[in-house]
Design a protein around this motif. Structure first.
Motif, PDB file in Angstrom:
ATOM      1  N   VAL A  82     -19.452   7.869  21.734  1.00  0.00           N
ATOM      2  CA  VAL A  82     -18.810   8.176  20.541  1.00  0.00           C
ATOM      3  C   VAL A  82     -18.048   9.476  20.496  1.00  0.00           C
ATOM      4  O   VAL A  82     -18.388  10.247  21.442  1.00  0.00           O
ATOM      5  CB  VAL A  82     -19.995   8.452  19.734  1.00  0.00           C
ATOM      6  N   GLY A  83     -17.136   9.533  19.746  1.00  0.00           N
ATOM      7  CA  GLY A  83     -16.263  10.694  19.673  1.00  0.00           C
ATOM      8  C   GLY A  83     -15.981  11.364  18.631  1.00  0.00           C
ATOM      9  O   GLY A  83     -16.126  10.410  17.621  1.00  0.00           O
ATOM     10  N   VAL A  84     -15.538  12.316  18.524  1.00  0.00           N
ATOM     11  CA  VAL A  84     -15.085  13.166  17.338  1.00  0.00           C
ATOM     12  C   VAL A  84     -13.875  13.874  17.687  1.00  0.00           C
ATOM     13  O   VAL A  84     -13.629  14.575  18.614  1.00  0.00           O
ATOM     14  CB  VAL A  84     -16.067  14.157  16.931  1.00  0.00           C
ATOM     15  N   GLY A  85     -12.750  13.438  16.832  1.00  0.00           N
ATOM     16  CA  GLY A  85     -11.356  14.130  16.874  1.00  0.00           C
ATOM     17  C   GLY A  85     -11.094  15.281  15.908  1.00  0.00           C
ATOM     18  O   GLY A  85     -11.880  14.938  14.920  1.00  0.00           O
ATOM     19  N   MET A  86     -10.542  16.134  16.121  1.00  0.00           N
ATOM     20  CA  MET A  86     -10.172  17.407  15.395  1.00  0.00           C
ATOM     21  C   MET A  86      -8.920  17.593  15.413  1.00  0.00           C
ATOM     22  O   MET A  86      -8.225  17.739  16.768  1.00  0.00           O
ATOM     23  CB  MET A  86     -10.967  18.660  15.431  1.00  0.00           C
ATOM     24  N   ALA A  87      -7.966  17.896  14.498  1.00  0.00           N
ATOM     25  CA  ALA A  87      -6.867  18.310  14.275  1.00  0.00           C
ATOM     26  C   ALA A  87      -6.745  19.659  13.150  1.00  0.00           C
ATOM     27  O   ALA A  87      -7.089  19.481  12.316  1.00  0.00           O
ATOM     28  CB  ALA A  87      -5.844  17.164  13.812  1.00  0.00           C
ATOM     29  N   VAL A  88      -6.044  20.728  13.707  1.00  0.00           N
ATOM     30  CA  VAL A  88      -6.053  21.955  13.073  1.00  0.00           C
ATOM     31  C   VAL A  88      -4.598  22.052  12.498  1.00  0.00           C
ATOM     32  O   VAL A  88      -3.327  21.969  13.091  1.00  0.00           O
ATOM     33  CB  VAL A  88      -6.035  22.931  13.963  1.00  0.00           C
ATOM     34  N   VAL A  89      -4.695  22.476  11.290  1.00  0.00           N
ATOM     35  CA  VAL A  89      -3.364  22.574  10.601  1.00  0.00           C
ATOM     36  C   VAL A  89      -3.546  24.052   9.713  1.00  0.00           C
ATOM     37  O   VAL A  89      -4.525  24.470   9.599  1.00  0.00           O
ATOM     38  CB  VAL A  89      -2.966  21.731   9.307  1.00  0.00           C
ATOM     39  N   SER A  90      -2.281  24.424   9.285  1.00  0.00           N
ATOM     40  CA  SER A  90      -2.198  25.860   8.782  1.00  0.00           C
ATOM     41  C   SER A  90      -1.396  25.627   7.390  1.00  0.00           C
ATOM     42  O   SER A  90      -1.187  24.868   7.151  1.00  0.00           O
ATOM     43  CB  SER A  90      -1.560  26.984   9.694  1.00  0.00           C
ATOM     44  N   GLU A  91      -1.374  26.781   6.627  1.00  0.00           N
ATOM     45  CA  GLU A  91      -0.630  26.816   5.558  1.00  0.00           C
ATOM     46  C   GLU A  91       0.727  26.299   5.429  1.00  0.00           C
ATOM     47  O   GLU A  91       1.131  25.558   4.584  1.00  0.00           O
ATOM     48  CB  GLU A  91      -0.681  27.990   4.740  1.00  0.00           C
ATOM     49  N   ILE A  92       1.460  26.637   6.535  1.00  0.00           N
ATOM     50  CA  ILE A  92       2.720  26.129   6.730  1.00  0.00           C
ATOM     51  C   ILE A  92       2.838  25.236   7.820  1.00  0.00           C
ATOM     52  O   ILE A  92       2.490  25.627   9.147  1.00  0.00           O
ATOM     53  CB  ILE A  92       3.798  27.331   6.867  1.00  0.00           C
ATOM     54  N   MET A  93       3.283  23.979   7.761  1.00  0.00           N
ATOM     55  CA  MET A  93       3.187  23.056   8.770  1.00  0.00           C
ATOM     56  C   MET A  93       4.653  22.311   8.764  1.00  0.00           C
ATOM     57  O   MET A  93       5.343  22.161   7.803  1.00  0.00           O
ATOM     58  CB  MET A  93       2.225  22.011   8.580  1.00  0.00           C
ATOM     59  N   PRO A  94       5.098  22.040   9.893  1.00  0.00           N
ATOM     60  CA  PRO A  94       6.346  20.903   9.886  1.00  0.00           C
ATOM     61  C   PRO A  94       6.013  19.410   9.147  1.00  0.00           C
ATOM     62  O   PRO A  94       4.834  19.227   8.842  1.00  0.00           O
ATOM     63  CB  PRO A  94       6.257  20.740  11.522  1.00  0.00           C
TER      64      PRO A  94
END
Length: 218
Positions: free
Chosen positions: A37-49
């Motif tokens: 079983v897997g868990v993915g994570m993706a990080v974003v900030s206030e200003i993104m492309p």
């Protein structure tokens, strides 16, 4: 009708509430009878492309489209990670505990990459917080139903996690052939169960789950 594209509206609201980063989080392989079983994570900030064109929840995409989007998604996110818990751990600890364990491993990878996870909000797909019980130090976790569909950070996490796990299962199909993992990815298709009847379960199977399925059949 094509599914609506995810946005960063929910993430933007969390940033306005003080989050330095929002960490989109989604699981993969919860219902499989073989493999991790897997868990993915993706990080974003206030200003993104701009969000990658055609980014969607991984379940709404073909395997070919996911493979095309995966490198674009990784490049778009500030950071991404996938944590895994093995089939043996699922047998010993149970699926909810292993979701938390895999999530903790993904967070550890992000922390080692320099993400200030204690200044972040984790945006978790679904209505049940399986992550917090696995953490020694509490983090801010916000659950949201259909976040994988509506929130770009979670859609990104779903693609990263799905492609990562699929590639593991394709490789395992070469190492332990006969179960059709390149096609079924460890999920319980009729052909997969027929292969188990013919070959017996492998080291990659969740043996307690097979026992449960047998009990249901009887």
């Amino acid at each position: 009708m094509a599914a609506a594209a995810p946005t960063l509206e929910i993430e933007a609201d969390l940033h306005r509430q003080g989050a330095r980063f929002v960490i989109g989080c989604d699981e993969v392989g919860r219902g499989a009878i073989a493999g991790p079983v897997g868990v993915g994570m993706a990080v974003v900030s206030e200003i993104m492309p701009p969000i990658p064109e055609r980014l969607r929840d991984s379940k709404l995409l073909s395997e070919k489209r996911r493979d095309e989007l995966e490198p674009l998604t990784r490049d778009w996110a500030l950071f991404s990670a996938v944590g895994l818990a093995t089939a043996d751990e699922v047998d010993r600890l149970g699926i909810s505990a292993c979701l938390g364990l895999a999530g903790k491993r993904a967070l550890t990878s992000l922390h080692e990459a320099g993400v200030a996870i204690h200044d972040s909000v984790i945006l978790l797909d679904g209505h049940f917080d399986w992550l917090s019980p696995a953490l020694v130090n509490p983090l801010r976790v916000q659950t949201r139903t259909k976040a994988d569909r509506d929130c770009a950070s979670v859609s990104a996490a779903s693609i990263v996690a799905k492609v990562h796990r699929d590639r593991i299962m394709i490789a395992e199909d070469t190492r332990i052939p006969g179960y059709g993992w390149s096609g079924n990815k460890g999920y319980g298709s009729a052909a997969h169960y027929e292969a188990i009847d013919r070959l017996g379960p492998s080291e990659l199977h969740r043996h307690t789950w097979l026992k449960t399925q047998l009990e249901i059949a009887l």
